[in-house]
Design a protein around this motif. Structure first.
Motif, PDB file in Angstrom:
ATOM      1  N   VAL A  35     -71.080 -28.919 -18.140  1.00 34.10           N
ATOM      2  CA  VAL A  35     -71.882 -29.175 -19.282  1.00 34.10           C
ATOM      3  C   VAL A  35     -72.479 -30.425 -19.384  1.00 34.10           C
ATOM      4  N   ARG A  36     -73.548 -30.611 -19.813  1.00 35.33           N
ATOM      5  CA  ARG A  36     -74.203 -31.736 -19.649  1.00 35.33           C
ATOM      6  C   ARG A  36     -73.835 -32.723 -20.908  1.00 35.33           C
ATOM      7  N   ARG A  37     -73.844 -32.175 -22.025  1.00 31.50           N
ATOM      8  CA  ARG A  37     -73.624 -32.856 -23.439  1.00 31.50           C
ATOM      9  C   ARG A  37     -72.611 -32.457 -24.201  1.00 31.50           C
ATOM     10  N   PHE A  38     -71.740 -33.169 -24.775  1.00 31.56           N
ATOM     11  CA  PHE A  38     -70.534 -32.598 -25.557  1.00 31.56           C
ATOM     12  C   PHE A  38     -70.758 -33.240 -26.884  1.00 31.56           C
ATOM     13  N   VAL A  39     -71.106 -32.853 -28.063  1.00 33.71           N
ATOM     14  CA  VAL A  39     -71.373 -33.458 -29.105  1.00 33.71           C
ATOM     15  C   VAL A  39     -70.059 -32.945 -30.303  1.00 33.71           C
ATOM     16  N   LEU A  42     -60.230 -38.526 -27.651  1.00 31.64           N
ATOM     17  CA  LEU A  42     -60.331 -37.451 -26.399  1.00 31.64           C
ATOM     18  C   LEU A  42     -61.641 -37.326 -25.847  1.00 31.64           C
ATOM     19  N   CYS A  43     -62.653 -37.135 -26.781  1.00 39.29           N
ATOM     20  CA  CYS A  43     -63.898 -36.600 -26.447  1.00 39.29           C
ATOM     21  C   CYS A  43     -64.489 -37.713 -25.906  1.00 39.29           C
ATOM     22  N   LEU A  44     -64.629 -38.930 -26.338  1.00 43.76           N
ATOM     23  CA  LEU A  44     -65.377 -40.123 -25.863  1.00 43.76           C
ATOM     24  C   LEU A  44     -64.884 -40.666 -24.532  1.00 43.76           C
ATOM     25  N   CYS A  45     -63.586 -40.482 -24.148  1.00 43.43           N
ATOM     26  CA  CYS A  45     -62.873 -40.853 -22.874  1.00 43.43           C
ATOM     27  C   CYS A  45     -63.302 -39.927 -21.824  1.00 43.43           C
ATOM     28  N   ARG A  46     -63.981 -38.793 -21.961  1.00 47.88           N
ATOM     29  CA  ARG A  46     -64.479 -37.970 -20.912  1.00 47.88           C
ATOM     30  C   ARG A  46     -65.756 -38.558 -20.573  1.00 47.88           C
ATOM     31  N   GLY A  47     -66.526 -39.362 -21.246  1.00 50.34           N
ATOM     32  CA  GLY A  47     -67.722 -39.695 -21.007  1.00 50.34           C
ATOM     33  C   GLY A  47     -67.858 -41.307 -20.388  1.00 50.34           C
ATOM     34  N   ILE A  48     -66.570 -41.985 -20.080  1.00 51.94           N
ATOM     35  CA  ILE A  48     -66.484 -43.337 -19.792  1.00 51.94           C
ATOM     36  C   ILE A  48     -66.544 -43.406 -18.229  1.00 51.94           C
ATOM     37  N   PRO A  49     -65.635 -42.728 -17.467  1.00 48.63           N
ATOM     38  CA  PRO A  49     -65.644 -43.005 -16.164  1.00 48.63           C
ATOM     39  C   PRO A  49     -67.098 -42.827 -15.435  1.00 48.63           C
ATOM     40  N   THR A  50     -67.298 -43.668 -14.347  1.00 47.96           N
ATOM     41  CA  THR A  50     -68.412 -43.614 -13.651  1.00 47.96           C
ATOM     42  C   THR A  50     -69.072 -42.557 -13.229  1.00 47.96           C
ATOM     43  N   GLY A  51     -68.247 -41.710 -12.624  1.00 50.35           N
ATOM     44  CA  GLY A  51     -68.740 -40.420 -11.865  1.00 50.35           C
ATOM     45  C   GLY A  51     -68.692 -39.268 -12.969  1.00 50.35           C
ATOM     46  N   ALA A  52     -68.403 -39.431 -14.346  1.00 53.97           N
ATOM     47  CA  ALA A  52     -68.531 -38.526 -15.249  1.00 53.97           C
ATOM     48  C   ALA A  52     -69.832 -37.562 -15.044  1.00 53.97           C
ATOM     49  N   THR A  53     -69.859 -36.510 -15.520  1.00 50.39           N
ATOM     50  CA  THR A  53     -70.975 -35.512 -15.246  1.00 50.39           C
ATOM     51  C   THR A  53     -71.171 -35.151 -16.713  1.00 50.39           C
ATOM     52  N   MET A  54     -70.415 -35.223 -17.744  1.00 49.79           N
ATOM     53  CA  MET A  54     -70.712 -34.957 -18.930  1.00 49.79           C
ATOM     54  C   MET A  54     -70.700 -36.194 -19.902  1.00 49.79           C
ATOM     55  N   SER A  55     -71.682 -36.053 -20.629  1.00 51.82           N
ATOM     56  CA  SER A  55     -71.610 -37.216 -21.646  1.00 51.82           C
ATOM     57  C   SER A  55     -71.320 -36.721 -23.054  1.00 51.82           C
ATOM     58  N   VAL A  56     -70.942 -37.837 -24.025  1.00 53.61           N
ATOM     59  CA  VAL A  56     -70.325 -37.364 -25.181  1.00 53.61           C
ATOM     60  C   VAL A  56     -70.894 -38.239 -26.128  1.00 53.61           C
ATOM     61  N   ALA A  57     -71.275 -37.479 -27.418  1.00 53.68           N
ATOM     62  CA  ALA A  57     -71.804 -38.179 -28.777  1.00 53.68           C
ATOM     63  C   ALA A  57     -70.753 -37.653 -29.758  1.00 53.68           C
ATOM     64  N   ALA A  58     -70.419 -38.484 -30.366  1.00 55.49           N
ATOM     65  CA  ALA A  58     -69.349 -38.322 -31.786  1.00 55.49           C
ATOM     66  C   ALA A  58     -69.885 -38.777 -33.020  1.00 55.49           C
ATOM     67  N   LEU A  59     -70.262 -37.493 -34.054  1.00 53.36           N
ATOM     68  CA  LEU A  59     -71.082 -38.065 -35.099  1.00 53.36           C
ATOM     69  C   LEU A  59     -69.986 -38.349 -36.343  1.00 53.36           C
ATOM     70  N   VAL A  85     -77.259 -41.129 -23.698  1.00 51.60           N
ATOM     71  CA  VAL A  85     -76.150 -42.402 -23.750  1.00 51.60           C
ATOM     72  C   VAL A  85     -74.959 -41.614 -22.953  1.00 51.60           C
ATOM     73  N   ARG A  86     -73.967 -42.218 -22.523  1.00 51.62           N
ATOM     74  CA  ARG A  86     -72.999 -41.883 -21.716  1.00 51.62           C
ATOM     75  C   ARG A  86     -71.690 -41.388 -22.732  1.00 51.62           C
ATOM     76  N   GLU A  87     -71.496 -42.304 -23.590  1.00 52.08           N
ATOM     77  CA  GLU A  87     -70.644 -41.884 -24.675  1.00 52.08           C
ATOM     78  C   GLU A  87     -70.857 -42.805 -25.709  1.00 52.08           C
ATOM     79  N   ALA A  88     -70.848 -42.262 -27.070  1.00 56.05           N
ATOM     80  CA  ALA A  88     -71.003 -43.147 -28.239  1.00 56.05           C
ATOM     81  C   ALA A  88     -70.851 -42.337 -29.455  1.00 56.05           C
ATOM     82  N   ALA A  89     -70.159 -43.183 -30.579  1.00 54.97           N
ATOM     83  CA  ALA A  89     -69.883 -42.755 -31.860  1.00 54.97           C
ATOM     84  C   ALA A  89     -70.875 -43.319 -32.643  1.00 54.97           C
ATOM     85  N   VAL A  90     -71.504 -42.385 -33.561  1.00 54.02           N
ATOM     86  CA  VAL A  90     -72.564 -42.788 -34.581  1.00 54.02           C
ATOM     87  C   VAL A  90     -72.426 -42.226 -35.970  1.00 54.02           C
TER      88      VAL A  90
END
Length: 310
Positions: free
Chosen positions: A102-106, A142-159, A217-222
């Motif tokens: 999965v490319r993006r997790f919201v 838990l969600c945001l941590c998945r987008g932090i690693p350099t090789g992560a394939t899934m990015s995360v946005a938390a609203l 974004v790779r990982e962001a809370a907004v």
């Protein structure tokens, strides 16, 4: 190529509106929910590209539903009596999303993670004061941590949503209660509801989620909330103006330790390009028109929503 998205909590308030918006935009949508009451998805069922999955993520394998999805919207709210279940469900869903590419997790977070009146910025410390807020905070991390690693394939946005309102909202929420008091002339007890808030109409909440699906974004809370900050008395006064009806209030509603939670919206504009379009008076007017006469509303909806094969 048709894009595919999964929405959890799809039969709920915001989730069902998000499903409708995705279908209108041509997505193939998998709507997942643990509840049996799916009336909110009546319009969505008219689309061929709609699939409903009745499942519990704490025990059912989400792999088949996330397969082929470009975006996953995790909008399932933590049940008040089973907060640890939400953490388990979120973790299992994240694992399945990573495995499926999965490319993006919201993630639908909440302003209650701050625990202070505000206005809170995304960089402020998180100190939720309720079990519900703590469950949201842990799940968000838990969600945001998945987008932090350099090789992560899934990015995360938390609203981090503020107070969202509109059609399909649970009748025990504040704004439905106030609107109902105005229509029925039944006194409403607002004890415990004092404080400042930034009500956001549900269509704007959905717009923010759609924007979060594409932002770079790779990982962001907004923070996501309405642009109109009001206290309880101001909210009641606006309802009076919009409806032209008195709102009978019983008791001393100011006797409360609750101070409300407000948020800074700079990042919503800067990162998401998001600004609320619906003012509070306009949103209350729209909500009042939809909920005033259910029979007329349903007839209008049937005329408006003839089958659309996309």
């Amino acid at each position: 190529m048709t894009r595919r998205a999964l929405v959890t909590g799809a039969a709920g308030f915001i989730g069902s509106h998000l499903v409708d918006a995705l279908l209108i935009r041509g997505f193939q949508v998998v709507a997942l929910d643990r509840r049996n009451d799916t009336d909110n998805l009546a319009d969505a069922r008219r689309y061929r590209q709609f699939t409903f999955a009745h499942a519990d993520l704490t025990r059912d394998d989400p792999g088949e539903w996330v397969a082929g999805c470009d975006t996953v919207f995790h909008f399932a709210a933590p049940p008040e009596d089973a907060l640890t279940d939400h953490l388990t469900a979120t973790s299992r869903l994240l694992d399945a999303c990573e495995a499926a590419g999965v490319r993006r997790f919201v993630y639908a977070s909440c302003a209650s993670v701050y625990g202070t009146p505000g206005p809170n910025r995304e960089t402020d410390p998180l100190a939720p004061t309720t079990a519900h807020g703590q469950a949201i905070q842990i799940s968000e991390q838990l969600c945001l941590c998945r987008g932090i690693p350099t090789g992560a394939t899934m990015s995360v946005a938390a609203l981090r949503y503020g107070e969202v309102y509109g059609p399909r909202q649970h009748p025990t929420a504040l704004i439905p209660r106030i609107m109902r008091a105005a229509r029925t002339k039944t006194p409403i007890d607002l004890y415990g509801d004092a404080g400042h808030r930034q009500p956001l109409y549900v269509s704007d909440a959905v717009r923010a989620a759609l924007a979060a699906a594409t932002v770079e974004v790779r990982e962001a809370a907004v923070n996501v909330a309405g642009s109109h900050t009001v206290d309880l008395d101001e909210l009641v006064a606006i309802v009076r103006t919009v409806t032209g009806l008195p709102v009978p209030v019983s008791g001393d509603h100011q006797r409360s330790d609750h101070a409300g939670t407000t948020v800074d919206l700079f990042n919503a504009c800067f990162l998401l390009g998001f600004r609320p379009r619906i003012s509070l008076p306009d949103g209350l007017r729209r909500y009042g028109m939809v909920t005033a006469d259910p029979a007329k509303r349903n007839a209008s909806r049937r005329r408006r929503n003839a089958p659309r094969w996309g």
